[in-house]
Design a protein around this motif. Structure first.
Motif, mmCIF file in Angstrom:
data_model
loop_
_atom_site.group_PDB
_atom_site.id
_atom_site.type_symbol
_atom_site.label_atom_id
_atom_site.label_comp_id
_atom_site.label_asym_id
_atom_site.label_seq_id
_atom_site.Cartn_x
_atom_site.Cartn_y
_atom_site.Cartn_z
ATOM 1 N N TYR A 59 0.740 -1.550 -0.330
ATOM 2 C CA TYR A 59 0.366 0.170 0.030
ATOM 3 C C TYR A 59 0.587 0.966 0.418
ATOM 4 O O TYR A 59 2.060 1.549 -0.067
ATOM 5 N N PRO A 60 0.369 2.587 -0.112
ATOM 6 C CA PRO A 60 1.510 3.697 -0.267
ATOM 7 C C PRO A 60 2.399 3.499 0.069
ATOM 8 O O PRO A 60 3.131 3.911 0.319
ATOM 9 N N TYR A 61 1.738 3.501 1.793
ATOM 10 C CA TYR A 61 3.267 3.945 2.528
ATOM 11 C C TYR A 61 4.242 3.069 2.868
ATOM 12 O O TYR A 61 5.130 3.414 3.311
ATOM 13 N N ALA A 106 -5.231 -0.852 -4.388
ATOM 14 C CA ALA A 106 -4.022 -0.314 -3.483
ATOM 15 C C ALA A 106 -3.584 1.079 -3.113
ATOM 16 O O ALA A 106 -3.174 1.038 -1.740
ATOM 17 N N ALA A 107 -3.424 1.718 -3.692
ATOM 18 C CA ALA A 107 -3.363 3.014 -3.671
ATOM 19 C C ALA A 107 -4.261 3.258 -2.570
ATOM 20 O O ALA A 107 -4.075 5.017 -2.444
ATOM 21 N N SER A 108 -5.169 3.167 -2.131
ATOM 22 C CA SER A 108 -6.332 3.369 -1.707
ATOM 23 C C SER A 108 -6.330 2.666 0.042
ATOM 24 O O SER A 108 -7.260 3.068 0.858
ATOM 25 N N LEU A 109 -5.165 1.863 0.194
ATOM 26 C CA LEU A 109 -5.278 1.033 1.789
ATOM 27 C C LEU A 109 -5.050 1.926 2.138
ATOM 28 O O LEU A 109 -3.771 2.506 2.271
ATOM 29 N N LYS A 110 -4.959 2.031 3.677
ATOM 30 C CA LYS A 110 -4.241 2.413 4.545
ATOM 31 C C LYS A 110 -3.949 1.485 5.459
ATOM 32 O O LYS A 110 -2.663 2.265 5.699
ATOM 33 N N ASN A 111 -3.999 0.026 5.626
ATOM 34 C CA ASN A 111 -3.175 -0.560 5.856
ATOM 35 C C ASN A 111 -3.764 -2.046 5.368
ATOM 36 O O ASN A 111 -4.622 -2.607 5.135
ATOM 37 N N ILE A 112 -2.805 -2.526 5.672
ATOM 38 C CA ILE A 112 -2.635 -4.213 5.554
ATOM 39 C C ILE A 112 -2.979 -5.709 6.371
ATOM 40 O O ILE A 112 -2.689 -6.942 5.586
ATOM 41 N N SER A 113 -3.403 -4.820 7.075
ATOM 42 C CA SER A 113 -3.739 -5.519 8.772
ATOM 43 C C SER A 113 -4.627 -6.714 7.885
ATOM 44 O O SER A 113 -4.499 -8.491 8.473
#
Length: 505
Positions: free
Chosen positions: A217-219, A278-285
């Protein structure tokens, strides 16, 4: 001649910082005695007080059960109780901006270079200067925190935040879900660079429906795209970690490594290896918790694989790539500040002192209650029992007080010492940028970053078309002016540092 002097200066900075870091942060001291300041010994003479602490962490089911034990202890130590407000990372920045702008009364908050900006908040008066308070109530903290951490966190030579005393060196790596590595017999020894996992991604895409081949994801995507450190997290300018440009700041969007990375991500995105959103995801938990992923990027050190296994409940392999390094961001990534709205900042600092010196309190807040949330497997080792309470020990206080997870190897202290033996040290480690002269431009640049960088980093757009456009947007927002101001301050800092060395001689 000028470049020669700067090259020599770089060398001496690295020698100086490395010698200090090596002496103060290499090993994990699991046997440190509890340090209690004189002010804490007089807890009974203090009026009762409730400390409100904001932390960027998911809410924990057994929070109130643990706080009951914490408050029994804090009442005896400093006649205080604790209200801990855990806010998920995705919501933390907006929540704290609202709390600070409204003048909400609280005592301590998590702050960072990338969230709830410590520099901006310090300059606007949202945080209290800690130097005089630490001299009176935090002697133990000043003794245990390496000066590199404290100096790296200073804003205009004043300390407004306390960095977490955690492992500093790390290196980027590829994380792999061992379940699929074993299932398909992938040879991970062949992975030397990110491109080497592409044949594996193809297999997962074809044979494992519902499993994300490359989970980002972006970060999380900065790992392989930029072998450099930004001066301001939201501003795409900085220096290579090896300082090959001799303190000349460059645009991160225009270096060849970044363009190469973007092309690879766009190729993988089109192949379906990366999530469409993926570009709009804040996390991948959610994906990590279910195990429906194969690979991703990760920050590696000798502790990471065991931590992930304890957290996720399954094996994750991390293949290190490139060299270990220490950046300024490592020193200012996890920090806590005292709010200017605190009704008793002295008590807040007393509490921070305990987080840095009191083994019992630190481990109680990190791991919860013994025999309920964890079980001791040795004098300084434990095994987590359930997921109803756990706060990562590297996110606050002094991690050197932390118990080891029983899944760590018996030689973990030696492994960490070896790992920390020869990192690349960022040339920006003790440089503190004052954004005030270009704060309006930085605000506009931040808007560009938040709107446009995500799709670029995850490969959702064609970099041949998109990258020139975003570069122009940054320039229109004032990037050239910001970079000029950064260069001006960096040059002044270098000259000042050189003058100080002359005076000492």
């Amino acid at each position: 001649m000028k470049n020669t002097k700067k090259a020599l200066l770089t060398f001496f900075i690295i020698i100086m910082l490395f010698s200090n870091i090596k002496g103060s942060t290499c090993s994990i001291d699991f046997n440190r005695d509890v340090v209690v300041s004189e002010s804490n010994k007089n807890g009974k003479s203090l009026r009762p007080y409730k400390i409100i602490w904001y932390h960027a962490y998911p809410p924990q089911k057994d929070m109130q059960l643990v706080l009951k034990k914490v408050n029994e202890y804090l009442t005896k130590k400093i006649n205080a109780t604790l209200e801990m407000r855990l806010i998920p990372e995705a919501d933390y920045d907006s929540k704290l901006k609202s709390a600070i702008s409204s003048g909400e009364k609280f005592d301590i908050c998590f702050t960072s270079v990338w969230m709830n900006s410590y520099t901006s908040n310090a300059l606007r008066g949202a945080f209290i200067e800690l130097d005089p308070l630490l001299e009176k109530y935090g002697k133990g903290t000043l003794d245990v925190l390496p000066k590199e951490l404290l100096n790296g966190a200073r804003v205009k030579d004043k300390l407004y935040t306390l960095p977490a005393n955690k492992d500093l060196a790390h290196q980027w790596g590829i994380s792999l879900n061992k379940k699929y590595v074993d299932k398909y017999g992938f040879d991970v020894s062949c992975i030397k660079k990110i491109e080497d996992i592409e044949p594996m991604l193809k297999v997962i895409k074809e044979k494992e429906k519902g499993v994300v081949p490359y989970l980002i994801y972006p970060y999380s995507c900065h790992a392989f795209s930029m072998p450099m450190e930004r001066i301001e997290e939201q501003v795409p300018s900085g220096l290579y970690l090896d300082n090959r440009t001799r303190y000349k700041i460059v645009s991160a969007m225009e270096i060849p490594e970044f363009k190469k990375y973007l092309s690879l991500m766009h190729k993988w995105y089109k192949a379906g290896y990366i999530l469409k959103d993926a570009a709009s995801l804040k996390n991948i938990s959610n994906f990590e918790n279910t195990g429906n992923w194969f690979s991703g990027s990760a920050s590696y050190n000798p502790l990471v694989q065991s931590r992930l296994k304890e957290k996720l409940g399954y094996d994750v392999a991390i293949i290190p790539i490139n060299s270990p390094f220490i950046t300024k961001k490592d020193t200012v990534f996890f920090m806590h500040a005292v709010s200017s709205t605190s009704q008793d900042p002295e008590r807040a600092v007393m509490f921070l002192e305990l987080l840095n010196t009191d083994k019992y309190l630190f481990n109680l807040i990190a791991y919860g209650i013994e025999e309920i949330h964890y079980q001791k497997t040795g004098e300084y080792t434990l095994k987590l029992l359930d997921n109803s309470y756990h706060i990562e020990p590297f996110s606050f206080g002094n991690m050197k007080l932390s118990y080891q997870l029983s899944s760590y190897s018996k030689s973990i202290s030696k492994e960490i010492e070896n790992f920390n033996a020869s990192p690349i040290i960022s040339p920006l480690l003790e440089f503190n940028f004052d954004p005030e002269p270009v704060k309006n431009e930085i605000e506009k640049i931040t808007e560009v970053t938040e709107e446009f960088e995500g799709p670029l980093f995850v490969g959702a757009v064609d970099p041949e078309i998109y990258l020139p456009k975003i570069i122009q947007k940054y320039k229109s927002a004032g990037l050239d002016k910001v970079m000029a101001q950064q260069q001006k301050q960096l040059d002044a800092w270098l000259n000042s540092w050189q003058d100080k060395k002359r005076i000492k001689k």
